[in-house]
Design a protein around this motif. Structure first.
Motif, PDB file in Angstrom:
ATOM      1  N   ALA A 278       0.813  -1.236   0.000  1.00 26.12           N
ATOM      2  CA  ALA A 278       0.000   0.000   0.000  1.00 26.12           C
ATOM      3  C   ALA A 278       0.837   1.273   0.000  1.00 26.12           C
ATOM      4  CB  ALA A 278      -0.933  -0.006   1.208  1.00 26.12           C
ATOM      5  N   ALA A 279       2.105   1.179   0.432  1.00 27.59           N
ATOM      6  CA  ALA A 279       2.941   2.383   0.467  1.00 27.59           C
ATOM      7  C   ALA A 279       3.819   2.503  -0.781  1.00 27.59           C
ATOM      8  CB  ALA A 279       3.820   2.374   1.724  1.00 27.59           C
ATOM      9  N   GLY A 280       3.690   1.557  -1.700  1.00 23.38           N
ATOM     10  CA  GLY A 280       4.547   1.546  -2.888  1.00 23.38           C
ATOM     11  C   GLY A 280       4.028   2.452  -3.998  1.00 23.38           C
ATOM     12  N   PHE A 281       4.736   2.436  -5.104  1.00 25.40           N
ATOM     13  CA  PHE A 281       4.414   3.291  -6.260  1.00 25.40           C
ATOM     14  C   PHE A 281       2.976   3.046  -6.741  1.00 25.40           C
ATOM     15  CE2 PHE A 281       5.028   3.169 -11.119  1.00 25.40           C
ATOM     16  CZ  PHE A 281       4.484   4.429 -11.301  1.00 25.40           C
ATOM     17  N   ILE A 282       2.699   1.841  -7.192  1.00 27.55           N
ATOM     18  CA  ILE A 282       1.356   1.568  -7.721  1.00 27.55           C
ATOM     19  C   ILE A 282       0.359   1.405  -6.575  1.00 27.55           C
ATOM     20  CG2 ILE A 282      -0.037   0.014  -9.148  1.00 27.55           C
ATOM     21  CD1 ILE A 282       2.536  -0.639 -10.731  1.00 27.55           C
TER      22      ILE A 282
ATOM     23  N   ASP B  67       4.211  -0.202 -24.328  1.00 29.08           N
ATOM     24  CA  ASP B  67       2.982   0.510 -24.041  1.00 29.08           C
ATOM     25  C   ASP B  67       3.127   1.160 -22.671  1.00 29.08           C
ATOM     26  OD1 ASP B  67       0.322   1.103 -22.999  1.00 29.08           O
ATOM     27  OD2 ASP B  67      -0.392   0.128 -24.837  1.00 29.08           O
ATOM     28  N   PHE B  68       3.291   2.481 -22.659  1.00 32.09           N
ATOM     29  CA  PHE B  68       3.457   3.215 -21.405  1.00 32.09           C
ATOM     30  C   PHE B  68       2.078   3.616 -20.881  1.00 32.09           C
ATOM     31  CE2 PHE B  68       7.405   3.702 -23.761  1.00 32.09           C
ATOM     32  CZ  PHE B  68       8.322   3.312 -22.792  1.00 32.09           C
ATOM     33  N   VAL B  69       1.736   3.089 -19.711  1.00 27.60           N
ATOM     34  CA  VAL B  69       0.392   3.317 -19.165  1.00 27.60           C
ATOM     35  C   VAL B  69       0.537   4.070 -17.833  1.00 27.60           C
ATOM     36  CG1 VAL B  69       0.319   0.964 -18.162  1.00 27.60           C
ATOM     37  CG2 VAL B  69      -1.811   2.215 -18.549  1.00 27.60           C
ATOM     38  N   HIS B  70      -0.283   5.099 -17.661  1.00 34.60           N
ATOM     39  CA  HIS B  70      -0.156   5.974 -16.489  1.00 34.60           C
ATOM     40  C   HIS B  70      -0.646   5.274 -15.218  1.00 34.60           C
ATOM     41  CE1 HIS B  70      -0.603   9.445 -13.854  1.00 34.60           C
ATOM     42  NE2 HIS B  70       0.199  10.083 -14.688  1.00 34.60           N
ATOM     43  N   VAL B  71       0.049   5.542 -14.117  1.00 29.85           N
ATOM     44  CA  VAL B  71      -0.265   4.845 -12.862  1.00 29.85           C
ATOM     45  C   VAL B  71      -1.687   5.123 -12.367  1.00 29.85           C
ATOM     46  CG1 VAL B  71       0.743   6.639 -11.350  1.00 29.85           C
ATOM     47  CG2 VAL B  71       0.682   4.244 -10.593  1.00 29.85           C
ATOM     48  N   ARG B  72      -2.239   6.308 -12.659  1.00 28.96           N
ATOM     49  CA  ARG B  72      -3.625   6.546 -12.205  1.00 28.96           C
ATOM     50  C   ARG B  72      -4.612   5.730 -13.046  1.00 28.96           C
ATOM     51  NH1 ARG B  72      -1.722  11.822 -11.557  1.00 28.96           N
ATOM     52  NH2 ARG B  72      -2.776  12.555 -13.431  1.00 28.96           N
TER      53      ARG B  72
ATOM     54  N   TYR C 162       0.100  -5.637 -16.070  1.00 30.32           N
ATOM     55  CA  TYR C 162       0.479  -4.254 -16.321  1.00 30.32           C
ATOM     56  C   TYR C 162       1.521  -4.197 -17.430  1.00 30.32           C
ATOM     57  CZ  TYR C 162      -1.138  -3.521 -11.433  1.00 30.32           C
ATOM     58  OH  TYR C 162      -1.831  -3.472 -10.256  1.00 30.32           O
ATOM     59  N   HIS C 163       1.368  -3.223 -18.304  1.00 28.26           N
ATOM     60  CA  HIS C 163       2.432  -2.911 -19.250  1.00 28.26           C
ATOM     61  C   HIS C 163       3.359  -1.907 -18.564  1.00 28.26           C
ATOM     62  CE1 HIS C 163       1.368  -5.478 -22.720  1.00 28.26           C
ATOM     63  NE2 HIS C 163       0.386  -5.699 -21.885  1.00 28.26           N
ATOM     64  N   ASN C 164       3.992  -0.990 -19.270  1.00 31.75           N
ATOM     65  CA  ASN C 164       5.033  -0.183 -18.615  1.00 31.75           C
ATOM     66  C   ASN C 164       4.406   0.980 -17.858  1.00 31.75           C
ATOM     67  OD1 ASN C 164       6.287  -1.761 -20.829  1.00 31.75           O
ATOM     68  ND2 ASN C 164       8.118  -0.874 -19.946  1.00 31.75           N
ATOM     69  N   VAL C 165       4.261   0.795 -16.571  1.00 28.73           N
ATOM     70  CA  VAL C 165       3.582   1.782 -15.725  1.00 28.73           C
ATOM     71  C   VAL C 165       4.545   2.927 -15.410  1.00 28.73           C
ATOM     72  CG1 VAL C 165       2.280   2.125 -13.605  1.00 28.73           C
ATOM     73  CG2 VAL C 165       2.315  -0.140 -14.694  1.00 28.73           C
ATOM     74  N   TYR C 166       4.051   4.177 -15.493  1.00 29.04           N
ATOM     75  CA  TYR C 166       4.869   5.340 -15.143  1.00 29.04           C
ATOM     76  C   TYR C 166       3.961   6.357 -14.471  1.00 29.04           C
ATOM     77  CZ  TYR C 166       2.653   8.096 -18.780  1.00 29.04           C
ATOM     78  OH  TYR C 166       1.713   8.773 -19.521  1.00 29.04           O
ATOM     79  N   GLY C 167       4.578   7.327 -13.819  1.00 27.70           N
ATOM     80  CA  GLY C 167       3.796   8.408 -13.220  1.00 27.70           C
ATOM     81  C   GLY C 167       4.388   8.830 -11.889  1.00 27.70           C
ATOM     82  N   PRO C 168       3.699   9.772 -11.200  1.00 27.98           N
ATOM     83  CA  PRO C 168       4.207  10.290  -9.936  1.00 27.98           C
ATOM     84  C   PRO C 168       4.509   9.166  -8.934  1.00 27.98           C
ATOM     85  CG  PRO C 168       2.291  11.548 -10.643  1.00 27.98           C
ATOM     86  CD  PRO C 168       2.433  10.412 -11.600  1.00 27.98           C
ATOM     87  N   ARG C 169       5.594   9.332  -8.181  1.00 23.14           N
ATOM     88  CA  ARG C 169       6.041   8.399  -7.147  1.00 23.14           C
ATOM     89  C   ARG C 169       6.710   7.143  -7.709  1.00 23.14           C
ATOM     90  NH1 ARG C 169       0.885  10.175  -4.593  1.00 23.14           N
ATOM     91  NH2 ARG C 169      -0.136   8.142  -4.814  1.00 23.14           N
TER      92      ARG C 169
ATOM     93  N   SER D  65       7.380  14.570 -16.272  1.00 23.90           N
ATOM     94  CA  SER D  65       8.672  15.231 -16.440  1.00 23.90           C
ATOM     95  C   SER D  65       9.049  16.053 -15.212  1.00 23.90           C
ATOM     96  CB  SER D  65       8.664  16.100 -17.702  1.00 23.90           C
ATOM     97  OG  SER D  65       7.834  17.234 -17.512  1.00 23.90           O
ATOM     98  N   THR D  66       8.059  16.475 -14.431  1.00 19.75           N
ATOM     99  CA  THR D  66       8.368  17.258 -13.229  1.00 19.75           C
ATOM    100  C   THR D  66       7.768  16.639 -11.961  1.00 19.75           C
ATOM    101  OG1 THR D  66       6.409  18.612 -13.620  1.00 19.75           O
ATOM    102  CG2 THR D  66       8.501  19.461 -14.471  1.00 19.75           C
ATOM    103  N   ALA D  67       7.124  15.484 -12.091  1.00 19.56           N
ATOM    104  CA  ALA D  67       6.445  14.885 -10.924  1.00 19.56           C
ATOM    105  C   ALA D  67       7.460  14.419  -9.880  1.00 19.56           C
ATOM    106  CB  ALA D  67       5.595  13.702 -11.381  1.00 19.56           C
ATOM    107  N   ARG D  68       6.984  14.272  -8.671  1.00 20.86           N
ATOM    108  CA  ARG D  68       7.820  13.757  -7.587  1.00 20.86           C
ATOM    109  C   ARG D  68       8.059  12.275  -7.823  1.00 20.86           C
ATOM    110  NH1 ARG D  68       6.795  11.878  -2.448  1.00 20.86           N
ATOM    111  NH2 ARG D  68       4.541  12.143  -2.580  1.00 20.86           N
ATOM    112  N   LEU D  69       9.321  11.841  -7.675  1.00 17.95           N
ATOM    113  CA  LEU D  69       9.617  10.410  -7.776  1.00 17.95           C
ATOM    114  C   LEU D  69       9.599   9.795  -6.379  1.00 17.95           C
ATOM    115  CD1 LEU D  69      12.527  10.375 -10.421  1.00 17.95           C
ATOM    116  CD2 LEU D  69      10.070  10.112 -10.798  1.00 17.95           C
ATOM    117  N   GLY D  70       9.507   8.453  -6.346  1.00 19.42           N
ATOM    118  CA  GLY D  70       9.412   7.763  -5.056  1.00 19.42           C
ATOM    119  C   GLY D  70      10.769   7.531  -4.425  1.00 19.42           C
TER     120      GLY D  70
END
Ligand code: UD1
Length: 332
Positions: free
Chosen positions: A8-12, A231-236, A189-196, A327-332
């Motif tokens: 629950a505390a991880g990226f996805i 296939d880059f798919v957004h984490v939300r 999941y395919h290639n998940v990306y996004g904040p954290r 490009s500017t989001a906070r990373l985990g």
């Protein structure tokens, strides 16, 4: 509905918790990171499973790994962890599961040969990669093939420890469903990306590696010729897919596991992704290095139709918008 989210505390996992809470679920979290507990720890599971209606299992060791020294850790966290979780769920009478799986269970993507139709090439030979010949060939005639979207019925062909343990999780969940009358959905999941998204580590996905490089003022290093497709798919969007899968579990046939590609449906090359991120940050421009990793597959792109038809899930965040935010989001 009371739902346990592992990882629950991880990226996805953290995005899944937010999506579930927004939809009115009562969420119980379990995560190593916040001291909540380990999925391999039956006592920790017993503490959180009471009164739970469903489990969304995101906790896992991810990434490509460094070398064979990683094998025990992948097997322990992903296989033993899932087995312990399933046994504990059976003990508490919890009959609904959404499992985070991965497109890596397929290995190389699907291809079309002009002569032989749909084919699945084996691993690429190192001598081909070393001379810059990156495209897989038809396993029957050796001629060029073109990439095609992979469907869920494609045979699995896991090519590294992570992929093998993700496939084992699906099999264990199917065993659990059959024996307990439970219902499981595996989201590939395919290639998940996004904040954290976790920062640059040997286990990080390529989007985080490029983003970390840009942040440090370095050019993203694009391997091979940059034309490999993902296939880059957004984490939300991935979090919404979990919510959709969870909502439909009650109407599925007991004793079954079904698997779905979770993808945007709009493939891009790794070179395009590097250019999009670098463009948003104003450089440095990516460099294409010709480097290769033996464990990498060339193209893996998805058919998202089954998830749309059966889960009612369609990705909503366009590539350009998602990359701009990332490009500017906070990373985990
Ligand atoms: C990734 C994940 C995998 C996950 C899957 C779906 C990793 C290592 N892999 O697989 O665990 O299941 O997405 O979410 O986390 N590349 C570069 N430059 C770099 C690093 C990589 O060009 O610095 C290239 C690679 O050669 C490859 C592509 O980017 O062609 C994708 O790499 P990566 O994100 O590591 O792995 P996937 O195979 O897509």
């Amino acid at each position: 509905m009371r739902t346990l989210v592992t990882g629950a505390a991880g990226f996805i996992g953290s995005h899944v918790v937010e999506a579930l809470e927004e939809a009115g679920h009562e969420v119980v979290g379990l995560d190593l990171r916040d001291g909540g507990g380990d999925v391999r720890d039956r006592a920790a599971l017993d503490r959180v499973l009471g009164g739970v209606d469903a489990v969304v299992h995101q906790a896992a060791k991810v990434g490509l790994g460094v070398n064979v020294a990683d094998l025990p850790d992948y097997a322990s966290t992903n296989v033993l962890g899932t087995a312990t979780l399933l046994a504990a769920m059976a003990g508490h009478g919890v009959e609904r599961l959404v499992l985070a799986s991965s497109m890596v269970v397929y290995g190389e993507g699907a291809y079309e040969c002009a002569e032989h139709g749909g084919v699945r090439p084996g691993p690429r030979a190192e001598h081909d990669l070393a001379r810059g010949d990156f495209e897989p060939r038809c396993p029957r005639c050796g001629l060029a093939v073109s990439p095609a979207a992979i469907g869920e019925d494609a045979p699995a062909d896991p090519r590294n420890a992570y992929a093998t343990t993700k496939l084992a999780q699906e099999h264990l969940a199917a065993n659990w469903a059959r024996e307990t009358g439970g219902v499981a959905v595996a989201l590939r999941y395919h290639n998940v990306y996004g904040p954290r998204m976790p920062r640059d580590t040997p286990y990080a996905g390529v989007a985080a590696i490029f983003r970390s490089a840009l942040e440090a003022g370095r050019a993203p290093r694009v391997f091979e010729d940059g034309r490999q497709r993902r296939d880059f798919v957004h984490v939300r969007d991935v979090a919404r897919a979990n919510l959709a899968a969870l909502g439909g579990l009650g109407t599925r046939a007991p004793g079954t596991l079904s698997a779905y590609n979770i993808a945007s449906g709009e493939p891009h090359t790794v070179g395009e992704m590097a250019a999009a991120l670098a463009g948003e940050r104003g450089g440095p421009a990516p460099v294409t290095t010709g480097e290769y990793r033996l464990g990498d597959v060339r193209h893996i792109v998805a058919g998202p139709q089954r998830a749309a038809a059966e889960l009612g899930f369609r990705a909503a965040i366009p590539f350009a918008d998602g990359m701009k935010e990332f490009s500017t989001a906070r990373l985990g």
